[in-house]
Motif scaffolding. Structure first.
Motif, PDB file in Angstrom:
ATOM      1  N   SER A  15      -9.487   6.953 -51.255  1.00  0.00           N
ATOM      2  CA  SER A  15     -10.605   6.035 -51.085  1.00  0.00           C
ATOM      3  C   SER A  15     -10.128   4.628 -51.434  1.00  0.00           C
ATOM      4  O   SER A  15      -9.384   4.435 -52.384  1.00  0.00           O
ATOM      5  CB  SER A  15     -11.741   6.452 -52.018  1.00  0.00           C
ATOM      6  N   VAL A  16     -10.569   3.663 -50.657  1.00  0.00           N
ATOM      7  CA  VAL A  16     -10.130   2.283 -50.868  1.00  0.00           C
ATOM      8  C   VAL A  16     -11.362   1.427 -51.138  1.00  0.00           C
ATOM      9  O   VAL A  16     -12.333   1.460 -50.389  1.00  0.00           O
ATOM     10  CB  VAL A  16      -9.367   1.759 -49.627  1.00  0.00           C
ATOM     11  N   ASP A  17     -11.319   0.634 -52.226  1.00  0.00           N
ATOM     12  CA  ASP A  17     -12.466  -0.202 -52.580  1.00  0.00           C
ATOM     13  C   ASP A  17     -12.564  -1.422 -51.658  1.00  0.00           C
ATOM     14  O   ASP A  17     -11.640  -1.750 -50.930  1.00  0.00           O
ATOM     15  CB  ASP A  17     -12.382  -0.640 -54.049  1.00  0.00           C
ATOM     16  N   LEU A  18     -13.720  -2.097 -51.720  1.00  0.00           N
ATOM     17  CA  LEU A  18     -14.011  -3.231 -50.839  1.00  0.00           C
ATOM     18  C   LEU A  18     -12.972  -4.339 -50.960  1.00  0.00           C
ATOM     19  O   LEU A  18     -12.483  -4.856 -49.951  1.00  0.00           O
ATOM     20  CB  LEU A  18     -15.409  -3.787 -51.123  1.00  0.00           C
ATOM     21  N   LYS A  19     -12.611  -4.717 -52.175  1.00  0.00           N
ATOM     22  CA  LYS A  19     -11.647  -5.810 -52.376  1.00  0.00           C
ATOM     23  C   LYS A  19     -10.302  -5.476 -51.730  1.00  0.00           C
ATOM     24  O   LYS A  19      -9.718  -6.297 -51.027  1.00  0.00           O
ATOM     25  CB  LYS A  19     -11.464  -6.079 -53.871  1.00  0.00           C
ATOM     26  N   THR A  20      -9.830  -4.266 -51.948  1.00  0.00           N
ATOM     27  CA  THR A  20      -8.560  -3.839 -51.353  1.00  0.00           C
ATOM     28  C   THR A  20      -8.662  -3.815 -49.838  1.00  0.00           C
ATOM     29  O   THR A  20      -7.758  -4.269 -49.136  1.00  0.00           O
ATOM     30  CB  THR A  20      -8.151  -2.455 -51.892  1.00  0.00           C
ATOM     31  N   GLN A  21      -9.788  -3.292 -49.325  1.00  0.00           N
ATOM     32  CA  GLN A  21      -9.975  -3.265 -47.875  1.00  0.00           C
ATOM     33  C   GLN A  21      -9.965  -4.674 -47.296  1.00  0.00           C
ATOM     34  O   GLN A  21      -9.359  -4.909 -46.261  1.00  0.00           O
ATOM     35  CB  GLN A  21     -11.290  -2.579 -47.510  1.00  0.00           C
ATOM     36  N   LEU A  22     -10.647  -5.587 -47.964  1.00  0.00           N
ATOM     37  CA  LEU A  22     -10.715  -6.961 -47.474  1.00  0.00           C
ATOM     38  C   LEU A  22      -9.333  -7.611 -47.468  1.00  0.00           C
ATOM     39  O   LEU A  22      -8.940  -8.244 -46.479  1.00  0.00           O
ATOM     40  CB  LEU A  22     -11.697  -7.777 -48.322  1.00  0.00           C
ATOM     41  N   ILE A  23      -8.571  -7.431 -48.537  1.00  0.00           N
ATOM     42  CA  ILE A  23      -7.218  -7.994 -48.615  1.00  0.00           C
ATOM     43  C   ILE A  23      -6.337  -7.403 -47.523  1.00  0.00           C
ATOM     44  O   ILE A  23      -5.623  -8.124 -46.823  1.00  0.00           O
ATOM     45  CB  ILE A  23      -6.612  -7.776 -50.013  1.00  0.00           C
ATOM     46  N   ARG A  24      -6.391  -6.093 -47.369  1.00  0.00           N
ATOM     47  CA  ARG A  24      -5.585  -5.433 -46.334  1.00  0.00           C
ATOM     48  C   ARG A  24      -6.021  -5.846 -44.937  1.00  0.00           C
ATOM     49  O   ARG A  24      -5.191  -6.027 -44.049  1.00  0.00           O
ATOM     50  CB  ARG A  24      -5.675  -3.914 -46.487  1.00  0.00           C
ATOM     51  N   PHE A  25      -7.326  -5.979 -44.730  1.00  0.00           N
ATOM     52  CA  PHE A  25      -7.840  -6.380 -43.426  1.00  0.00           C
ATOM     53  C   PHE A  25      -7.360  -7.786 -43.070  1.00  0.00           C
ATOM     54  O   PHE A  25      -6.941  -8.042 -41.939  1.00  0.00           O
ATOM     55  CB  PHE A  25      -9.375  -6.324 -43.426  1.00  0.00           C
ATOM     56  N   VAL A  26      -7.393  -8.688 -44.047  1.00  0.00           N
ATOM     57  CA  VAL A  26      -6.937 -10.061 -43.814  1.00  0.00           C
ATOM     58  C   VAL A  26      -5.424 -10.088 -43.542  1.00  0.00           C
ATOM     59  O   VAL A  26      -4.968 -10.773 -42.624  1.00  0.00           O
ATOM     60  CB  VAL A  26      -7.316 -10.981 -44.996  1.00  0.00           C
ATOM     61  N   ALA A  27      -4.661  -9.319 -44.308  1.00  0.00           N
ATOM     62  CA  ALA A  27      -3.203  -9.270 -44.094  1.00  0.00           C
ATOM     63  C   ALA A  27      -2.874  -8.697 -42.714  1.00  0.00           C
ATOM     64  O   ALA A  27      -2.035  -9.241 -41.983  1.00  0.00           O
ATOM     65  CB  ALA A  27      -2.535  -8.441 -45.186  1.00  0.00           C
ATOM     66  N   THR A  28      -3.540  -7.620 -42.362  1.00  0.00           N
ATOM     67  CA  THR A  28      -3.341  -7.017 -41.044  1.00  0.00           C
ATOM     68  C   THR A  28      -3.765  -7.984 -39.947  1.00  0.00           C
ATOM     69  O   THR A  28      -3.067  -8.156 -38.947  1.00  0.00           O
ATOM     70  CB  THR A  28      -4.149  -5.704 -40.927  1.00  0.00           C
ATOM     71  N   GLY A  29      -4.908  -8.623 -40.162  1.00  0.00           N
ATOM     72  CA  GLY A  29      -5.411  -9.590 -39.186  1.00  0.00           C
ATOM     73  C   GLY A  29      -4.478 -10.771 -39.009  1.00  0.00           C
ATOM     74  O   GLY A  29      -4.285 -11.253 -37.889  1.00  0.00           O
ATOM     75  N   ALA A  30      -3.879 -11.234 -40.112  1.00  0.00           N
ATOM     76  CA  ALA A  30      -2.947 -12.362 -40.020  1.00  0.00           C
ATOM     77  C   ALA A  30      -1.733 -11.994 -39.173  1.00  0.00           C
ATOM     78  O   ALA A  30      -1.318 -12.757 -38.289  1.00  0.00           O
ATOM     79  CB  ALA A  30      -2.518 -12.805 -41.414  1.00  0.00           C
ATOM     80  N   GLY A  31      -1.179 -10.817 -39.422  1.00  0.00           N
ATOM     81  CA  GLY A  31      -0.031 -10.375 -38.622  1.00  0.00           C
ATOM     82  C   GLY A  31      -0.390 -10.181 -37.164  1.00  0.00           C
ATOM     83  O   GLY A  31       0.352 -10.590 -36.258  1.00  0.00           O
ATOM     84  N   SER A  32      -1.539  -9.577 -36.923  1.00  0.00           N
ATOM     85  CA  SER A  32      -1.987  -9.352 -35.552  1.00  0.00           C
ATOM     86  C   SER A  32      -2.326 -10.669 -34.858  1.00  0.00           C
ATOM     87  O   SER A  32      -2.093 -10.829 -33.662  1.00  0.00           O
ATOM     88  CB  SER A  32      -3.207  -8.435 -35.541  1.00  0.00           C
ATOM     89  N   ALA A  33      -2.863 -11.623 -35.625  1.00  0.00           N
ATOM     90  CA  ALA A  33      -3.175 -12.944 -35.059  1.00  0.00           C
ATOM     91  C   ALA A  33      -1.898 -13.677 -34.653  1.00  0.00           C
ATOM     92  O   ALA A  33      -1.893 -14.394 -33.650  1.00  0.00           O
ATOM     93  CB  ALA A  33      -3.968 -13.777 -36.057  1.00  0.00           C
ATOM     94  N   VAL A  34      -0.829 -13.482 -35.416  1.00  0.00           N
ATOM     95  CA  VAL A  34       0.460 -14.094 -35.044  1.00  0.00           C
ATOM     96  C   VAL A  34       0.917 -13.540 -33.692  1.00  0.00           C
ATOM     97  O   VAL A  34       1.374 -14.297 -32.823  1.00  0.00           O
ATOM     98  CB  VAL A  34       1.531 -13.868 -36.135  1.00  0.00           C
ATOM     99  N   LEU A  35       0.798 -12.232 -33.509  1.00  0.00           N
ATOM    100  CA  LEU A  35       1.150 -11.632 -32.212  1.00  0.00           C
ATOM    101  C   LEU A  35       0.250 -12.166 -31.102  1.00  0.00           C
ATOM    102  O   LEU A  35       0.733 -12.532 -30.023  1.00  0.00           O
ATOM    103  CB  LEU A  35       1.011 -10.109 -32.282  1.00  0.00           C
ATOM    104  N   ASP A  36      -1.053 -12.196 -31.369  1.00  0.00           N
ATOM    105  CA  ASP A  36      -2.037 -12.691 -30.407  1.00  0.00           C
ATOM    106  C   ASP A  36      -1.720 -14.140 -30.039  1.00  0.00           C
ATOM    107  O   ASP A  36      -1.595 -14.493 -28.858  1.00  0.00           O
ATOM    108  CB  ASP A  36      -3.428 -12.564 -31.028  1.00  0.00           C
ATOM    109  N   TYR A  37      -1.585 -14.985 -31.041  1.00  0.00           N
ATOM    110  CA  TYR A  37      -1.327 -16.410 -30.821  1.00  0.00           C
ATOM    111  C   TYR A  37       0.000 -16.628 -30.091  1.00  0.00           C
ATOM    112  O   TYR A  37       0.072 -17.417 -29.143  1.00  0.00           O
ATOM    113  CB  TYR A  37      -1.322 -17.157 -32.158  1.00  0.00           C
ATOM    114  N   GLY A  38       1.036 -15.919 -30.534  1.00  0.00           N
ATOM    115  CA  GLY A  38       2.352 -16.066 -29.904  1.00  0.00           C
ATOM    116  C   GLY A  38       2.322 -15.731 -28.428  1.00  0.00           C
ATOM    117  O   GLY A  38       2.836 -16.481 -27.585  1.00  0.00           O
TER     118      GLY A  38
END
Length: 143
Positions: A15-38
């Motif tokens: 089980s993953v708490d909200l704070k951890t999920q949010l941090i992971r979601f932002v990190a994943t989103g940042a990496g995916s956004a780099v691919l998207d933007y590139g």
């Protein structure tokens, strides 16, 4: 069952708490956004594709990678056909929001790399908020 990355039982039981999920979601989103933007900038400025097509291709690449990582790492959810269909529906909505907002802003502003970057950030930000809220509250609650 949709084709996805391998899955193990240990992952599903965590089980993953909200704070951890949010941090992971932002990190994943940042990496995916780099691919998207590139890919968006490459297709738009190096290949000469129309901005809407470039953004659409970038969005598809970025969201596919984000889903695969978020399912396994952020939300630690088992593969599920129902969840996969819900994600496709969500991504169809955020695709319209993201690409539509990017296209609208691109029409409003001069087509330069700086304005394209600003339009990208705004469109990506709106889509990211929608994605997190719906994925956390609905999609990754589906069994």
């Amino acid at each position: 069952m949709p084709i996805e990355l391998p899955f193990d039982d240990e992952e599903a039981s965590t089980s993953v708490d909200l704070k951890t999920q949010l941090i992971r979601f932002v990190a994943t989103g940042a990496g995916s956004a780099v691919l998207d933007y590139g890919l968006t900038m490459l297709l738009q400025y190096a290949v000469g594709a129309p901005f809407w097509l470039a953004k659409a291709c970038g969005f598809i690449l970025g969201t596919t990678v984000a889903y695969l990582i978020n399912r396994r790492w952020t939300f630690r959810a088992e593969p599920s056909t129902a969840r996969f269909i819900a994600v496709i529906a969500l991504y169809a909505v955020t695709f319209g929001v993201n690409v539509g907002l990017y296209a609208w802003l691109s029409h409003m502003w001069e087509e330069t790399a700086i304005y394209s970057a600003l339009a990208f950030v705004i469109a990506q930000g709106v889509a990211t908020v929608i994605n997190f809220v719906v994925q956390r509250a609905v999609i990754f609650k589906i069994k």
